[in-house]
Motif scaffolding. Structure first.
Motif, PDB file in Angstrom:
ATOM      1  N   PHE A 180      50.516  39.948  45.031  1.00 31.88           N
ATOM      2  CA  PHE A 180      49.674  38.798  45.980  1.00 31.88           C
ATOM      3  C   PHE A 180      51.161  38.420  46.586  1.00 31.88           C
ATOM      4  CE2 PHE A 180      46.493  39.115  43.113  1.00 31.88           C
ATOM      5  CZ  PHE A 180      45.548  39.067  44.007  1.00 31.88           C
ATOM      6  N   ASN A 181      51.182  38.036  47.739  1.00 30.47           N
ATOM      7  CA  ASN A 181      52.860  38.195  48.603  1.00 30.47           C
ATOM      8  C   ASN A 181      52.595  36.438  49.289  1.00 30.47           C
ATOM      9  OD1 ASN A 181      53.567  40.635  48.392  1.00 30.47           O
ATOM     10  ND2 ASN A 181      53.229  41.195  50.397  1.00 30.47           N
ATOM     11  N   GLY A 182      53.662  35.739  48.654  1.00 30.18           N
ATOM     12  CA  GLY A 182      53.566  33.932  49.339  1.00 30.18           C
ATOM     13  C   GLY A 182      53.175  33.031  48.700  1.00 30.18           C
ATOM     14  N   GLY A 183      52.745  32.236  49.154  1.00 31.81           N
ATOM     15  CA  GLY A 183      51.968  31.097  47.610  1.00 31.81           C
ATOM     16  C   GLY A 183      53.738  30.765  47.210  1.00 31.81           C
ATOM     17  N   PRO A 184      52.519  29.915  46.582  1.00 30.17           N
ATOM     18  CA  PRO A 184      51.406  29.917  45.877  1.00 30.17           C
ATOM     19  C   PRO A 184      50.775  28.468  46.701  1.00 30.17           C
ATOM     20  CG  PRO A 184      52.787  28.408  43.926  1.00 30.17           C
ATOM     21  CD  PRO A 184      53.396  29.311  45.277  1.00 30.17           C
ATOM     22  N   ASP A 185      49.168  29.188  47.296  1.00 31.43           N
ATOM     23  CA  ASP A 185      48.886  27.834  48.423  1.00 31.43           C
ATOM     24  C   ASP A 185      47.752  27.266  47.009  1.00 31.43           C
ATOM     25  OD1 ASP A 185      48.092  28.289  50.804  1.00 31.43           O
ATOM     26  OD2 ASP A 185      45.795  28.420  49.946  1.00 31.43           O
ATOM     27  N   PRO A 186      47.342  26.183  48.230  1.00 34.10           N
ATOM     28  CA  PRO A 186      47.148  25.011  47.109  1.00 34.10           C
ATOM     29  C   PRO A 186      44.885  25.000  47.412  1.00 34.10           C
ATOM     30  CG  PRO A 186      47.438  23.794  49.257  1.00 34.10           C
ATOM     31  CD  PRO A 186      48.558  25.103  49.019  1.00 34.10           C
ATOM     32  N   VAL A 187      44.753  26.254  48.266  1.00 31.49           N
ATOM     33  CA  VAL A 187      43.070  26.425  48.368  1.00 31.49           C
ATOM     34  C   VAL A 187      42.976  27.501  48.110  1.00 31.49           C
ATOM     35  CG1 VAL A 187      41.627  26.858  50.530  1.00 31.49           C
ATOM     36  CG2 VAL A 187      43.958  25.145  50.687  1.00 31.49           C
ATOM     37  N   TRP A 188      43.664  28.983  47.916  1.00 31.01           N
ATOM     38  CA  TRP A 188      43.684  29.860  47.516  1.00 31.01           C
ATOM     39  C   TRP A 188      44.273  30.775  46.528  1.00 31.01           C
ATOM     40  CZ3 TRP A 188      39.614  32.454  49.770  1.00 31.01           C
ATOM     41  CH2 TRP A 188      38.863  32.234  50.827  1.00 31.01           C
ATOM     42  N   THR A 189      45.746  30.400  45.898  1.00 30.37           N
ATOM     43  CA  THR A 189      46.458  30.818  44.790  1.00 30.37           C
ATOM     44  C   THR A 189      45.101  30.597  43.647  1.00 30.37           C
ATOM     45  OG1 THR A 189      47.670  30.666  45.405  1.00 30.37           O
ATOM     46  CG2 THR A 189      48.185  30.213  43.416  1.00 30.37           C
ATOM     47  N   PRO A 190      44.812  29.045  43.461  1.00 30.38           N
ATOM     48  CA  PRO A 190      43.543  28.726  42.643  1.00 30.38           C
ATOM     49  C   PRO A 190      42.189  29.489  42.756  1.00 30.38           C
ATOM     50  CG  PRO A 190      44.352  26.607  43.464  1.00 30.38           C
ATOM     51  CD  PRO A 190      44.711  27.604  43.799  1.00 30.38           C
ATOM     52  N   ARG A 191      41.525  29.605  43.439  1.00 25.74           N
ATOM     53  CA  ARG A 191      40.698  30.983  43.901  1.00 25.74           C
ATOM     54  C   ARG A 191      40.914  32.208  43.272  1.00 25.74           C
ATOM     55  NH1 ARG A 191      37.893  29.333  49.342  1.00 25.74           N
ATOM     56  NH2 ARG A 191      38.075  27.412  48.915  1.00 25.74           N
ATOM     57  N   ILE A 192      41.985  32.646  43.437  1.00 27.23           N
ATOM     58  CA  ILE A 192      42.326  34.175  43.407  1.00 27.23           C
ATOM     59  C   ILE A 192      43.199  34.247  41.770  1.00 27.23           C
ATOM     60  CG2 ILE A 192      44.251  35.792  43.214  1.00 27.23           C
ATOM     61  CD1 ILE A 192      44.883  35.081  46.087  1.00 27.23           C
ATOM     62  N   LEU A 193      43.597  32.844  41.075  1.00 29.87           N
ATOM     63  CA  LEU A 193      43.322  32.796  39.530  1.00 29.87           C
ATOM     64  C   LEU A 193      42.255  32.893  38.739  1.00 29.87           C
ATOM     65  CD1 LEU A 193      46.588  30.369  39.405  1.00 29.87           C
ATOM     66  CD2 LEU A 193      46.172  32.288  38.637  1.00 29.87           C
ATOM     67  N   ASP A 194      41.291  32.433  39.838  1.00 22.73           N
ATOM     68  CA  ASP A 194      39.530  31.902  39.067  1.00 22.73           C
ATOM     69  C   ASP A 194      39.046  33.561  38.965  1.00 22.73           C
ATOM     70  OD1 ASP A 194      40.183  29.521  38.464  1.00 22.73           O
ATOM     71  OD2 ASP A 194      39.022  29.034  40.231  1.00 22.73           O
ATOM     72  N   LEU A 195      39.161  34.231  39.580  1.00 21.82           N
ATOM     73  CA  LEU A 195      38.786  35.542  40.259  1.00 21.82           C
ATOM     74  C   LEU A 195      39.609  36.629  39.490  1.00 21.82           C
ATOM     75  CD1 LEU A 195      37.063  37.565  41.944  1.00 21.82           C
ATOM     76  CD2 LEU A 195      39.223  37.973  43.451  1.00 21.82           C
ATOM     77  N   LEU A 196      40.587  36.360  39.450  1.00 21.03           N
ATOM     78  CA  LEU A 196      41.369  37.456  38.231  1.00 21.03           C
ATOM     79  C   LEU A 196      41.199  36.565  36.572  1.00 21.03           C
ATOM     80  CD1 LEU A 196      44.542  36.791  39.751  1.00 21.03           C
ATOM     81  CD2 LEU A 196      43.280  39.066  39.654  1.00 21.03           C
ATOM     82  N   ARG A 197      40.221  36.045  36.243  1.00 19.34           N
ATOM     83  CA  ARG A 197      39.973  35.178  34.840  1.00 19.34           C
ATOM     84  C   ARG A 197      38.692  36.297  34.459  1.00 19.34           C
ATOM     85  NH1 ARG A 197      39.783  29.107  33.811  1.00 19.34           N
ATOM     86  NH2 ARG A 197      42.167  29.510  33.770  1.00 19.34           N
ATOM     87  N   SER A 198      37.657  35.782  35.877  1.00 22.56           N
ATOM     88  CA  SER A 198      36.427  36.499  35.671  1.00 22.56           C
ATOM     89  C   SER A 198      36.602  38.190  35.350  1.00 22.56           C
ATOM     90  CB  SER A 198      35.859  35.663  36.850  1.00 22.56           C
ATOM     91  OG  SER A 198      36.201  37.124  38.078  1.00 22.56           O
ATOM     92  N   HIS A 228      38.863  39.306  33.590  1.00 17.82           N
ATOM     93  CA  HIS A 228      39.561  40.057  32.778  1.00 17.82           C
ATOM     94  C   HIS A 228      41.331  40.758  33.416  1.00 17.82           C
ATOM     95  CE1 HIS A 228      36.881  37.655  30.208  1.00 17.82           C
ATOM     96  NE2 HIS A 228      35.839  38.885  30.498  1.00 17.82           N
ATOM     97  N   ALA A 229      41.335  40.351  34.185  1.00 16.97           N
ATOM     98  CA  ALA A 229      42.807  41.430  35.011  1.00 16.97           C
ATOM     99  C   ALA A 229      44.404  39.983  34.896  1.00 16.97           C
ATOM    100  CB  ALA A 229      41.674  41.469  36.199  1.00 16.97           C
TER     101      ALA A 229
END
Length: 693
Positions: A83-101, A103-104
């Motif tokens: 993932f390029n750029g960021g961290p973004d206060p809106v999308w970075t937490p969502r991306i991290l939640d997606l990866l956790r769900s 297990h990536a």
């Protein structure tokens, strides 16, 4: 001597200011550089030469060692999400939640500047086992960046990671690159320089490469990037989602930093936080200064127009109600005024209003002031000598010698026009008027500093007084030219020495005693203004501090009724907003101009500055027209930006700090050179009457 003369001028806060200004300047410079680059590093340079053949294998990972090039890619059915750029206060937490769900794990190539803005997100990325790489500090293209900037882009990012997550990284993705073959031309040179510092360069696979073959995909911190990553995570052809180094079978690229490195990183975060705070505060202050400035100019123009219409129709106390011919006592307090005292007294004696008594109060002069005044052989002149007691004491002494019911107070450096005295006393025909302010003009205006003060007198003082008369809240009858009822003065106990602005204090006291104060623009007196910046500083410092003292002394007027209440709620509010608050915020306009020139859009900065200047020029031209002054003086107005305005800003700051610290100032007088009539002597002045026909 007044008790205010016994207190020393405070100096300690200047040390604080000297220490504070470099911090603010450095923070703004750093914030400007990191957000609005000095050199053009946002756009990728066109490729003049392709990348070397050894690097053009299609593999996205490159390790460079001099002329040796080694490339690598992900194993089959392995995907490295990046993932390029960021961290973004809106999308970075969502991306991290997606990866956790799923297990990536993934690799986040972050901006150093964004890392300092959102350190908690960088720490979360690291804590959840993801890999962090450098995407440079601001995302500038290292291929076209200057060498110094290119080095800072990399080193500051490492410092930011040290301060936020306590790590450094060995991974680098060059901004504006996709597949490896886009690192061509100047970009390849930048890649070689970066590799010399130990970075492993990571690009991305072409979209044509299938996930089943093993891929490195790059996504942005956006809605599109989120859904594209989600789509790949659901791809059944991929068995493993991992980091870049994990896919290569290597140890993590992140290394723990030392305590010193972490401390420097935390310092960087504080520097960026301060810079962001100051730029945000600057934006707010600019809005406040702009709003107050425009509001003040509009008020001045509107009320000046209303004042002119009032002159054309009626005004309580106007000369046509009845002509005032009563005798007048003129008080001239003088301390070491040998340069101008004779011109002042003779101009009074030449007045078209012959019924006058001139009382010169020599206040402990050590020069020939008294002798010169006594040498004027005229029965209307009385010279009184006394030990030095300050201007209020001299005026009170003069009141004891006054034989008439109308008293005019005059500074000893002032030259009256022949009809000034007659015009000045005419508004006293109305029984409710207790004092009249005359029109003070700058006599020594042949030099640039005098021209600046001339514009300020016409624009900043006399235009104000027109508005004050309409609003019935005149705060000051100037010491240079003012007329008073003697019984009004005696009713308030004479001239007080509680403040350093005795004229302002006196005027406010008259309002609170129920008297009205008006402005007679046709009563013109010429005064000598400071001829050096040092003298100007001392004069304005005393004025401003004395005004603050007077405002505090008469603060309860805002709760009173009648003329006192109108003055308190209108006059004191105006002074607080436009003569104290506005000058405190006004320097931001100049700071924004410089900040915009270097770091933002120069055209926007110049446009804002020109807009402010245009409004001031139009208003100043209107003021000059009302006072029958020549428009050619306007050429010097823009030049005030470079010295004059800054000095006046500092005067306000100094005065406010002095008042807040509870210090007192000593009396400071200006060294006179007898140039109040310099302009009158340098060229003929044909003045039209300011009264309506």
């Amino acid at each position: 001597m007044s008790r205010h003369a016994l207190r020393r001028d405070p100096r300690g806060h200047w040390l604080l200011l000297v220490l504070f200004l470099p911090v603010v300047t450095a923070a703004l410079l750093f914030e400007g550089w990191t957000n609005h680059e000095v050199d053009a590093a946002r756009t990728k340079a066109p490729c003049a030469t392709p990348i070397p053949r050894a690097a053009d294998t299609g593999d996205p990972v490159l390790r460079l060692d001099g002329n040796f090039v080694e490339t690598a890619s992900m194993p089959a059915r392995t995907a490295a999400l990046t993932f390029n750029g960021g961290p973004d206060p809106v999308w970075t937490p969502r991306i991290l939640d997606l990866l956790r769900s799923h297990h990536a794990k993934a690799t986040f190539f972050v901006y150093g500047s964004q890392a300092t803005r959102h350190p908690e997100l960088v720490r979360r990325i690291s804590a959840e086992g993801h890999e962090i790489g450098s995407y440079t500090y601001t995302g500038g293209d290292l291929g076209v960046a200057s060498p110094i900037r290119a080095q800072l882009e990399l080193s500051l990012t490492q410092t930011a990671l040290a301060g936020t997550a306590g790590v450094n990284t060995g991974l680098l993705r060059l901004p504006h690159t996709k597949a490896a073959d886009t690192m061509c031309g100047k970009e390849w040179t930048a890649a070689q320089r970066s590799a010399e510092q130990g970075y492993l360069l990571v690009a991305a696979d072409r979209r044509s490469r299938k996930p089943s073959q093993g891929v490195i995909r790059q996504y942005s911190h956006t809605d599109l990037g989120y859904h594209e990553a989600e789509q790949l995570l659901r791809n059944r052809n991929v068995k493993k989602f991992t980091t870049v180094t994990g896919g290569l079978g290597q140890q993590s690229s992140m290394t723990t930093v030392s305590a010193d490195e972490r401390l420097r990183g935390e310092g960087l975060i504080w520097a960026r936080t301060l810079g962001s705070f100051f730029t945000g505060a600057m934006a707010w202050a600019l809005g406040i200064a702009g709003g107050l400035g425009v509001l003040r100019l509009l008020m001045l123009v509107v009320f000046a127009r209303m004042h002119m219409r009032r002159l054309q129709r009626f005004r309580p106390g106007s000369p046509w109600l009845r002509e005032v011919n009563e005798p007048v006592t003129v008080l001239v307090p003088a301390h070491n005024e040998e340069a101008g005292i004779e011109s002042t007294v003779r101009s009074l004696l030449a007045s078209t209003h012959p019924y006058l008594q001139v009382v010169v109060i020599d206040d402990g002069s050590t020069d020939r002031t008294a002798q010169i005044a006594e040498g004027i052989r005229d029965p209307r002149v009385t010279v009184v000598r006394q030990p030095n007691a300050g201007k209020p004491g001299a005026l009170n002494t003069g009141l004891g010698y006054a034989r008439h019911d109308i008293v005019v107070m005059v500074d000893a450096d002032t030259v009256f026009e022949p009809d000034a005295l007659f015009r000045l006393i005419q508004p006293l025909a109305h029984p409710a008027i207790g004092a009249v302010s005359g029109n003070t003009k700058v006599g020594n205006r042949t030099r640039l500093l005098g021209r600046w003060q001339h514009l300020e007198y016409v624009f900043g003082f006399n235009l104000d007084r027109r508005m004050f008369e309409v609003l019935e809240c005149m705060p000051t009858v100037p010491g240079a030219i003012g007329a008073f009822r003697r019984d009004a003065l005696m009713g308030i106990g004479g001239v007080s020495d509680d403040t350093l602005a005795e004229d302002t204090d006196l005027t406010m006291a008259l309002w609170r005693a129920g008297w009205r104060v008006v402005y007679e623009e046709s009563a013109i007196a010429w005064t000598e203004v400071p001829g050096s910046l040092g003298q100007l500083w001392r004069q304005r410092y005393r004025w401003c501090y004395g005004t603050l003292q007077s405002m505090w002394k008469h603060r309860r007027a805002v709760l009173e009724v009648g003329p006192a209440g109108r003055f308190g709620r209108r006059g004191l509010s105006y002074l607080a907003l436009f003569q104290i608050a506005l000058p405190l915020f006004a320097p931001v306009v100049d700071v924004f101009f410089l900040y915009g020139i270097f770091f933002r859009d120069p055209a926007e900065a110049v446009g804002v500055w020109l807009g402010f200047m245009a409004v001031q020029m139009v208003t100043a031209a209107y003021a000059l027209r009302l006072d029958n002054e020549r428009m050619r003086e306007l050429w010097s107005l823009p030049l005030q930006l470079f010295v004059y305005r800054q000095l006046l800003y500092l005067v306000i700051i100094q005065s406010v700090v002095t008042a807040l610290l509870g210090n007192r100032l000593k009396w400071q007088r200006m060294r006179r050179s007898g140039t109040a009539d310099e302009y009158l002597l340098s060229e003929p002045v044909q003045r039209q009457s300011l009264l309506p026909k």
